[in-house]
Design an enzyme around this catalytic site. Structure first.
Site, mmCIF file in Angstrom:
data_model
loop_
_atom_site.group_PDB
_atom_site.id
_atom_site.type_symbol
_atom_site.label_atom_id
_atom_site.label_comp_id
_atom_site.label_asym_id
_atom_site.label_seq_id
_atom_site.Cartn_x
_atom_site.Cartn_y
_atom_site.Cartn_z
ATOM 1 C CB ILE A 168 -0.900 -0.006 1.246
ATOM 2 C CG1 ILE A 168 -1.776 -1.257 1.238
ATOM 3 C CG2 ILE A 168 -1.752 1.248 1.319
ATOM 4 C CD1 ILE A 168 -2.523 -1.495 2.540
ATOM 5 C CG ASN B 132 -1.592 4.854 2.889
ATOM 6 O OD1 ASN B 132 -1.449 3.643 2.763
ATOM 7 N ND2 ASN B 132 -2.688 5.397 3.378
ATOM 8 C CB CYS B 133 2.282 0.874 4.055
ATOM 9 S SG CYS B 133 3.150 -0.182 5.228
ATOM 10 C CG ASP B 134 4.955 5.277 7.901
ATOM 11 O OD1 ASP B 134 4.733 6.071 6.962
ATOM 12 O OD2 ASP B 134 4.617 5.499 9.078
ATOM 13 N NE ARG C 166 5.510 6.852 3.261
ATOM 14 C CZ ARG C 166 4.338 7.133 3.795
ATOM 15 N NH1 ARG C 166 3.272 7.212 3.039
ATOM 16 N NH2 ARG C 166 4.228 7.351 5.085
#
Length: 116
Positions: free
Chosen positions: A7, A9-11, A14
């Site tokens: 996903i 927006n998952c830290d 990223r």
């Protein structure tokens, strides 16, 4: 070529993508929250790894499910019935190469060893 599933927006995702970019490794990214996943893809993954490794029971999404629903997930077929309701329950990132899962989650040491 690596395919990274996760996903955007998952830290953790990223961090993993930043690590791949720093290493100069080519990959494609599949955001399964935006692009979805087929049940066939989930079945393929669960033939390669135990369903309990793919299902992230530590996720907020999983923890917020009704207990009766969580209790009903006891094997790959039952996990495949629940996961499409919310793909956030898949451990991420999931890294595939040549159709095979090679990494689940981001552990820099494991990634260093697997992606030399």
């Amino acid at each position: 070529m690596l395919t990274i599933y996760g996903i955007s927006n998952c830290d953790t995702v990223r961090k993993a993508l930043k690590w791949l970019d720093k290493k100069g490794l080519a990959y494609s990214f599949h955001d399964y929250k935006a692009q979805g996943l087929s049940n066939a893809q989930l079945e393929t993954w669960m033939q390669q790894k135990d369903w309990s490794e793919i299902l992230n029971t530590r996720s907020t999404t999983w923890r917020e499910l009704p207990q009766a629903l969580k209790d009903s997930v006891v094997d790959a077929p039952s996990a495949i019935r629940v996961i499409p309701e919310n793909f956030s329950m898949i451990k991420r990132p999931l890294v595939e190469q040549d159709g095979k899962i090679i990494l689940l989650g981001f552990d820099q040491g494991q990634w260093e060893a697997a992606l030399k």
